[in-house]
Write an enzyme that holds these catalytic residues in place. Structure first.
Site, PDB file in Angstrom:
ATOM      1  N   CYS A  52     106.179  72.200  17.495  1.00 36.12           N
ATOM      2  CA  CYS A  52     106.730  71.169  18.397  1.00 36.12           C
ATOM      3  C   CYS A  52     107.982  70.506  17.844  1.00 36.12           C
ATOM      4  CB  CYS A  52     105.676  70.115  18.703  1.00 36.12           C
ATOM      5  SG  CYS A  52     104.283  70.839  19.555  1.00 36.12           S
TER       6      CYS A  52
ATOM      7  N   HIS B 236     109.041  64.410  22.007  1.00 36.93           N
ATOM      8  CA  HIS B 236     108.162  65.535  22.278  1.00 36.93           C
ATOM      9  C   HIS B 236     107.045  65.067  23.220  1.00 36.93           C
ATOM     10  CE1 HIS B 236     105.925  69.078  22.037  1.00 36.93           C
ATOM     11  NE2 HIS B 236     104.904  68.513  21.440  1.00 36.93           N
TER      12      HIS B 236
ATOM     13  N   ASN C 184     102.351  70.217  27.499  1.00 39.66           N
ATOM     14  CA  ASN C 184     103.058  70.370  26.230  1.00 39.66           C
ATOM     15  C   ASN C 184     103.682  71.769  26.169  1.00 39.66           C
ATOM     16  OD1 ASN C 184     103.837  70.674  23.578  1.00 39.66           O
ATOM     17  ND2 ASN C 184     101.912  69.924  22.692  1.00 39.66           N
TER      18      ASN C 184
HETATM   19  N1  ACO Z   1      87.844  67.777  29.592  1.00 36.25           N
HETATM   20  C1  ACO Z   1      86.795  66.950  29.546  1.00 36.25           C
HETATM   21  N2  ACO Z   1      86.261  66.478  28.404  1.00 36.25           N
HETATM   22  C2  ACO Z   1      86.856  66.862  27.259  1.00 36.25           C
HETATM   23  C3  ACO Z   1      87.966  67.730  27.227  1.00 36.25           C
HETATM   24  C4  ACO Z   1      88.458  68.196  28.468  1.00 36.25           C
HETATM   25  N3  ACO Z   1      89.513  69.006  28.556  1.00 36.25           N
HETATM   26  N4  ACO Z   1      88.328  67.923  25.957  1.00 36.25           N
HETATM   27  C5  ACO Z   1      87.489  67.211  25.182  1.00 36.25           C
HETATM   28  N5  ACO Z   1      86.595  66.571  25.989  1.00 36.25           N
HETATM   29  C6  ACO Z   1      85.503  65.685  25.591  1.00 36.25           C
HETATM   30  C7  ACO Z   1      85.084  65.863  24.162  1.00 36.25           C
HETATM   31  O1  ACO Z   1      84.138  66.908  24.072  1.00 36.25           O
HETATM   32  C8  ACO Z   1      84.479  64.532  23.828  1.00 36.25           C
HETATM   33  O2  ACO Z   1      83.193  64.483  24.353  1.00 36.25           O
HETATM   34  P1  ACO Z   1      82.016  63.697  23.573  1.00 36.25           P
HETATM   35  O3  ACO Z   1      82.460  62.272  23.492  1.00 36.25           O
HETATM   36  O4  ACO Z   1      80.819  63.920  24.429  1.00 36.25           O
HETATM   37  O5  ACO Z   1      81.944  64.358  22.223  1.00 36.25           O
HETATM   38  C9  ACO Z   1      85.328  63.542  24.656  1.00 36.25           C
HETATM   39  O6  ACO Z   1      85.988  64.334  25.665  1.00 36.25           O
HETATM   40  C10 ACO Z   1      86.359  62.787  23.858  1.00 36.25           C
HETATM   41  O7  ACO Z   1      87.046  63.700  23.033  1.00 36.25           O
HETATM   42  P2  ACO Z   1      88.179  63.219  22.061  1.00 36.25           P
HETATM   43  O8  ACO Z   1      88.674  64.374  21.271  1.00 36.25           O
HETATM   44  O9  ACO Z   1      87.753  62.005  21.346  1.00 36.25           O
HETATM   45  O10 ACO Z   1      89.298  62.773  23.123  1.00 36.25           O
HETATM   46  P3  ACO Z   1      90.646  62.048  22.828  1.00 36.25           P
HETATM   47  O11 ACO Z   1      90.726  60.782  23.568  1.00 36.25           O
HETATM   48  O12 ACO Z   1      90.995  62.047  21.365  1.00 36.25           O
HETATM   49  O13 ACO Z   1      91.686  63.038  23.530  1.00 36.25           O
HETATM   50  C11 ACO Z   1      93.176  64.810  23.046  1.00 36.25           C
HETATM   51  C12 ACO Z   1      91.726  64.380  23.135  1.00 36.25           C
HETATM   52  C13 ACO Z   1      93.816  64.692  24.403  1.00 36.25           C
HETATM   53  C14 ACO Z   1      93.244  66.252  22.590  1.00 36.25           C
HETATM   54  C15 ACO Z   1      93.922  63.894  22.041  1.00 36.25           C
HETATM   55  O14 ACO Z   1      93.197  63.802  20.857  1.00 36.25           O
HETATM   56  C16 ACO Z   1      95.316  64.361  21.727  1.00 36.25           C
HETATM   57  O15 ACO Z   1      96.189  64.383  22.578  1.00 36.25           O
HETATM   58  N6  ACO Z   1      95.595  64.693  20.467  1.00 36.25           N
HETATM   59  C17 ACO Z   1      96.908  65.093  20.053  1.00 36.25           C
HETATM   60  C18 ACO Z   1      97.228  66.443  20.570  1.00 36.25           C
HETATM   61  C19 ACO Z   1      98.602  66.857  20.102  1.00 36.25           C
HETATM   62  O16 ACO Z   1      99.478  66.049  19.853  1.00 36.25           O
HETATM   63  N7  ACO Z   1      98.766  68.097  19.920  1.00 36.25           N
HETATM   64  C20 ACO Z   1     100.038  68.485  19.409  1.00 36.25           C
HETATM   65  C21 ACO Z   1     100.187  69.816  19.766  1.00 36.25           C
HETATM   66  S1  ACO Z   1     101.760  70.143  19.303  1.00 36.25           S
HETATM   67  C22 ACO Z   1     101.972  71.602  18.481  1.00 36.25           C
HETATM   68  O17 ACO Z   1     102.627  71.613  17.474  1.00 36.25           O
HETATM   69  C23 ACO Z   1     101.356  72.816  19.014  1.00 36.25           C
END
Ligand code: ACO
Length: 336
Positions: free
Chosen positions: A114, A263, A293
């Site tokens: 990214c 980003h 993303n």
């Molecule tokens: N749909 C529904 N529920 C989901 C999903 C989904 N797609 N994905 C996860 N959940 C559930 C989980 O299982 C969890 O359930 P539980 O509470 O029963 O265990 C719940 O939702 C909460 O999960 P969290 O991981 O705590 O959710 P969070 O609020 O942290 O959001 C997310 C998750 C969106 C992935 C967030 O952590 C995020 O955006 N992180 C950064 C991602 C990022 O910046 N990536 C960079 C990529 S860049 C690169 O270089 C490739």
């Protein structure tokens, strides 16, 4: 002679097929409500079967070259940033070069995920400042859709990513003043101790036997793995930190910056960065709702959309920041 690099052409290409959160509900045991609340994403675009990363890059490049008002034969270097290449090797830059029919020039592929676009911008700036190169095509392009686990097991990652490409042409200009259009400053960082927080384990040579095995595929090691919470925390911290340093280093305040291109991994990351730094929301141009993303393509796509929306104009001061797998992070400042 003192030289600076000026962005003279911008282009983007988004594949036509939109995939909404409702479409994903049918595949991934997810919901539109969850995705929008947690990420801000409403839809993303995924390619049709017969399209490659270099195809997307080609379209974006043609637009950037056209908008630069030069002929493609005047390009003397391609820098290609992607984590989703056409093939493991050679780099996708060579496939793009072949499609553009500009043999013989310098081609460099970079792998900073990214942060790839800002890393590429920094490299281009350096090649320009030495006087070595004159018109550099910098491209970020990704096809994530072909590499995602589209079963409920992959839902935490697979809802986040979209396909697309963005490109800019950076041209060499004689430096006449600090106020002329130019890449002013970039800062590049990485911390490999977090490499496995967001990564694609296989195929690869860190495995004992063959680099690609059936067992590896059965285990799903060819799908991206992410510790979302940890990525989130580090992204906010590092983007704010590097951007603050870049602004300070150049004696630029947030008031002096007309537009911020961040980003787009999660709208909540960008809101947090804005909150920490005191950036007014209207100064940040977000595209995540439409594209998800798109990794290395994100910032040039944002630049292209901002131009088309009249939010980015010649003479504006633009701040940029990105964070991604590696961990890598980067910031930049330019006068458009
Ligand atoms: N749909 C529904 N529920 C989901 C999903 C989904 N797609 N994905 C996860 N959940 C559930 C989980 O299982 C969890 O359930 P539980 O509470 O029963 O265990 C719940 O939702 C909460 O999960 P969290 O991981 O705590 O959710 P969070 O609020 O942290 O959001 C997310 C998750 C969106 C992935 C967030 O952590 C995020 O955006 N992180 C950064 C991602 C990022 O910046 N990536 C960079 C990529 S860049 C690169 O270089 C490739």
């Amino acid at each position: 002679m003192n030289y600076v690099g000026e962005i003279v052409g911008v282009g983007s290409f988004i594949p036509p097929k939109a995939v909404t959160n409702f479409d994903l509900e049918k595949l991934l045991n997810t919901s539109d409500e969850w995705i929008q609340q947690r990420t801000g994403i409403v839809k993303r675009h995924w390619v049709e079967k017969n399209v490659s990363t270099s195809d997307l890059a080609y379209e974006a490049s043609l637009e950037a070259i056209k908008n630069a008002g030069i002929d493609k034969s005047e390009i003397d270097m391609i820098i290609f940033a992607t984590l989703s290449p056409d093939h493991d090797f050679p780099g996708t830059g060579c496939f793009l070069q072949d499609k553009l029919e500009i043999p013989g020039i310098t081609v460099l592929d970079i792998r900073q995920q990214c942060s790839g676009f800002i890393y590429g911008l920094s490299i281009a700036d350096k090649f320009i400042r030495t006087g070595d190169h004159k018109n550099i095509l910098l491209v970020g392009a990704e096809i994530h859709s072909k590499g995602l686990d589209k079963t409920p097991e992959g839902r935490d990652v697979s809802v986040l990513f979209g396909d697309g490409a963005g490109a800019v042409v950076i041209s060499r200009r004689e430096k006449t003043s600090d106020d002329q259009s130019q890449i002013i400053s970039t800062a590049l960082h990485a911390d490999g101790s977090y490499a496995k927080e967001l990564w694609l384990p296989g195929p690869g040579n860190a495995f004992e036997d063959d680099r690609c095995t059936l067992a590896m595929i059965e285990e799903g090691l060819h799908y991206p793995k992410m510790n979302g919470r940890n990525v989130f925390i580090h992204a906010v911290k590092r983007m704010a930190e590097t951007l603050t340093t870049t602004l300070k280093k150049n004696n630029v305040t947030i008031d002096d910056v007309d537009l911020f291109l961040f980003h787009q991994a999660n709208i909540r990351i960008n809101e947090k960065v804005a909150e920490v730094m005191g950036i007014p929301a209207e100064k940040i141009f977000n595209t995540i709702h439409d594209y998800g993303n798109t990794t290395a393509a994100t910032i040039p796509i944002g630049m292209s959309d901002a131009l088309k929306a009249g939010k980015l104009k010649k003479g504006m001061t633009v701040g940029m920041a990105a964070f991604g797998s590696g961990f890598t992070w980067a910031s930049g400042l330019l006068k458009y």
